[in-house]
Each structure stands twice: as structure tokens, then as C-alpha cells.
Motif scaffolding. Structure first.
Motif, PDB file in Angstrom:
ATOM      1  N   ALA A  88     -36.405 -50.868  60.603  1.00 27.55           N
ATOM      2  CA  ALA A  88     -37.882 -50.289  60.994  1.00 27.55           C
ATOM      3  C   ALA A  88     -37.726 -49.150  61.964  1.00 27.55           C
ATOM      4  CB  ALA A  88     -38.685 -51.471  61.406  1.00 27.55           C
ATOM      5  N   ALA A  89     -36.412 -49.162  62.902  1.00 34.96           N
ATOM      6  CA  ALA A  89     -36.164 -47.965  63.878  1.00 34.96           C
ATOM      7  C   ALA A  89     -36.157 -46.566  62.999  1.00 34.96           C
ATOM      8  CB  ALA A  89     -35.226 -48.137  64.847  1.00 34.96           C
ATOM      9  N   TYR A  90     -35.523 -46.839  61.973  1.00 31.75           N
ATOM     10  CA  TYR A  90     -35.366 -45.659  61.204  1.00 31.75           C
ATOM     11  C   TYR A  90     -36.508 -45.133  60.115  1.00 31.75           C
ATOM     12  CZ  TYR A  90     -30.332 -46.029  62.706  1.00 31.75           C
ATOM     13  OH  TYR A  90     -29.386 -46.046  63.550  1.00 31.75           O
ATOM     14  N   GLU A  91     -37.194 -46.153  60.053  1.00 29.40           N
ATOM     15  CA  GLU A  91     -38.337 -45.901  59.326  1.00 29.40           C
ATOM     16  C   GLU A  91     -39.343 -45.263  60.178  1.00 29.40           C
ATOM     17  OE1 GLU A  91     -42.077 -48.199  57.283  1.00 29.40           O
ATOM     18  OE2 GLU A  91     -40.593 -49.408  58.303  1.00 29.40           O
ATOM     19  N   ARG A  92     -39.503 -45.378  61.474  1.00 27.15           N
ATOM     20  CA  ARG A  92     -40.223 -44.733  62.621  1.00 27.15           C
ATOM     21  C   ARG A  92     -39.752 -43.199  62.657  1.00 27.15           C
ATOM     22  NH1 ARG A  92     -40.245 -49.730  64.809  1.00 27.15           N
ATOM     23  NH2 ARG A  92     -38.289 -49.341  66.295  1.00 27.15           N
ATOM     24  N   PHE A  93     -38.165 -43.140  62.535  1.00 24.46           N
ATOM     25  CA  PHE A  93     -37.851 -41.873  62.704  1.00 24.46           C
ATOM     26  C   PHE A  93     -38.282 -40.965  61.481  1.00 24.46           C
ATOM     27  CE2 PHE A  93     -34.403 -39.162  61.012  1.00 24.46           C
ATOM     28  CZ  PHE A  93     -34.218 -38.233  62.446  1.00 24.46           C
ATOM     29  N   TRP A  94     -38.047 -41.676  60.523  1.00 24.63           N
ATOM     30  CA  TRP A  94     -38.324 -40.664  59.430  1.00 24.63           C
ATOM     31  C   TRP A  94     -39.834 -40.405  59.234  1.00 24.63           C
ATOM     32  CZ3 TRP A  94     -35.373 -37.407  57.289  1.00 24.63           C
ATOM     33  CH2 TRP A  94     -34.098 -37.596  57.331  1.00 24.63           C
ATOM     34  N   THR A  95     -40.660 -41.290  59.489  1.00 29.13           N
ATOM     35  CA  THR A  95     -42.029 -41.337  59.477  1.00 29.13           C
ATOM     36  C   THR A  95     -42.362 -39.903  60.366  1.00 29.13           C
ATOM     37  OG1 THR A  95     -42.413 -43.368  58.842  1.00 29.13           O
ATOM     38  CG2 THR A  95     -44.373 -42.196  59.827  1.00 29.13           C
ATOM     39  N   ASP A  96     -41.844 -40.263  61.456  1.00 33.12           N
ATOM     40  CA  ASP A  96     -42.176 -39.071  62.748  1.00 33.12           C
ATOM     41  C   ASP A  96     -41.939 -37.600  61.930  1.00 33.12           C
ATOM     42  OD1 ASP A  96     -43.275 -40.857  64.229  1.00 33.12           O
ATOM     43  OD2 ASP A  96     -41.508 -41.003  65.465  1.00 33.12           O
ATOM     44  N   ARG A  97     -40.651 -37.624  61.473  1.00 35.21           N
ATOM     45  CA  ARG A  97     -40.264 -36.410  60.790  1.00 35.21           C
ATOM     46  C   ARG A  97     -41.121 -35.607  59.814  1.00 35.21           C
ATOM     47  NH1 ARG A  97     -35.935 -33.832  63.536  1.00 35.21           N
ATOM     48  NH2 ARG A  97     -35.315 -32.776  61.397  1.00 35.21           N
ATOM     49  N   LEU A  98     -41.407 -36.712  58.789  1.00 30.57           N
ATOM     50  CA  LEU A  98     -42.305 -36.421  57.833  1.00 30.57           C
ATOM     51  C   LEU A  98     -43.557 -36.004  58.094  1.00 30.57           C
ATOM     52  CD1 LEU A  98     -41.085 -38.911  55.064  1.00 30.57           C
ATOM     53  CD2 LEU A  98     -40.455 -36.599  55.203  1.00 30.57           C
ATOM     54  N   ASP A  99     -44.183 -36.469  59.053  1.00 32.21           N
ATOM     55  CA  ASP A  99     -45.527 -36.153  59.907  1.00 32.21           C
ATOM     56  C   ASP A  99     -45.271 -34.895  60.293  1.00 32.21           C
ATOM     57  OD1 ASP A  99     -46.510 -38.613  59.195  1.00 32.21           O
ATOM     58  OD2 ASP A  99     -46.561 -39.231  61.082  1.00 32.21           O
ATOM     59  N   ALA A 100     -44.277 -34.342  61.096  1.00 31.68           N
ATOM     60  CA  ALA A 100     -43.965 -33.231  61.488  1.00 31.68           C
ATOM     61  C   ALA A 100     -43.782 -32.090  60.650  1.00 31.68           C
ATOM     62  CB  ALA A 100     -42.792 -33.057  62.560  1.00 31.68           C
ATOM     63  N   LEU A 101     -43.276 -32.387  59.390  1.00 33.52           N
ATOM     64  CA  LEU A 101     -43.030 -31.464  58.273  1.00 33.52           C
ATOM     65  C   LEU A 101     -44.612 -31.173  57.730  1.00 33.52           C
ATOM     66  CD1 LEU A 101     -41.524 -29.876  56.415  1.00 33.52           C
ATOM     67  CD2 LEU A 101     -41.066 -31.996  55.152  1.00 33.52           C
ATOM     68  N   ASP A 102     -45.316 -32.351  57.540  1.00 33.80           N
ATOM     69  CA  ASP A 102     -46.744 -32.258  57.093  1.00 33.80           C
ATOM     70  C   ASP A 102     -47.451 -31.219  57.832  1.00 33.80           C
ATOM     71  OD1 ASP A 102     -48.592 -32.983  55.318  1.00 33.80           O
ATOM     72  OD2 ASP A 102     -49.592 -33.986  56.863  1.00 33.80           O
TER      73      ASP A 102
END
Length: 126
Positions: A88-102
Motif C-alpha cells: 500500500a505504501a508503494y500504491e500511494r507513491f504511484w498514485t501520487d506520481r500519476l496524479d502529478a503527471l495528470d
């Protein structure tokens, strides 16, 4: 001297690293199964199935109960919850990164939508 101790999480990910064991866990998610029932979908011996089951037991993911001559296995989801928590920690990391890209792509689209169109030579169409 080298210590050969592994963490419980290492054992869980090792157990999940094999497709046969993942399939066995999926079967056990639907209820108890005997060793024979767990081995049935695969072209493996009962001894080989038992080795896979032992790996799952060592990871704490299943419990085996002996009923007479039959070994019955059931899922113990606790270690899977630990693995999920770690992931889940990595899920949050990738979600944050993809949100920034979006956000960046939407800002770029908005800037491009407000620019006047240009012909191939760079002159604007007016």
C-alpha cells in the motif's frame, strides 16, 4: 557468521512468487481443501503439492489439519494483510506520481488550447 533468518514478509513474497502456490491460495479462499484437491489442477505429484503447501505453511498463509489420514488445508489471511499493507505504501507513491503527471498534462492541454493555431511555417492562422 552469516545469519540465515528471513522476515515473515520475505516468506510471504517468496510463497507468492510461484504461480502454483498463488493458484492454491485462490482455491483456499473458497474454503478448505485437501492436499489431493489442491494438487488436482496441476500435473504434479502429491509429494510436490505437499512441498508447495509447506512453503505456504512456513509463510503462515495456510494451516494444515490432519483428520485421520487426510490433510485438510485452510487459508490464514493474516500474512496476506501484512503484504498488502507493505504494498500500500508503494500504491500511494504511484498514485501520487500519476496524479502529478495528470495535473501536468491537463495544464499543458489547457495552455495548448489557448494558443492560436499555426501553419507548418510557423505563421499563425488569422
Amino acid at each position: 557468521m552469516v545469519e540465515l533468518h528471513t522476515s515473515p514478509l520475505d516468506n510471504v513474497f517468496h510463497a507468492l512468487g510461484d504461480a502454483t502456490r498463488r493458484h492454491m491460495l485462490r482455491d483456499l479462499a473458497h474454503g478448505e481443501r485437501t492436499v489431493s484437491q489442491l494438487a488436482e489442477p496441476f500435473a504434479i505429484s502429491l509429494a510436490a503439492a505437499s512441498k508447495h503447501i509447506k512453503v505456504l505453511e512456513n509463510a503462515g498463509m495456510i494451516r494444515r489439519e490432519v483428520r485421520g489420514r487426510t490433510h485438510v488445508c485452510r487459508l490464514d489471511p493474516g500474512p496476506l494483510a501484512s503484504a498488502h499493507e507493505w504494498l500500500a505504501a508503494y500504491e500511494r507513491f504511484w498514485t501520487d506520481r500519476l496524479d502529478a503527471l495528470d495535473r501536468l498534462l491537463r495544464e499543458e492541454d489547457a495552455r495548448n488550447a489557448t494558443k492560436p493555431a499555426q501553419n507548418p511555417e510557423g505563421d499563425s492562422h488569422e
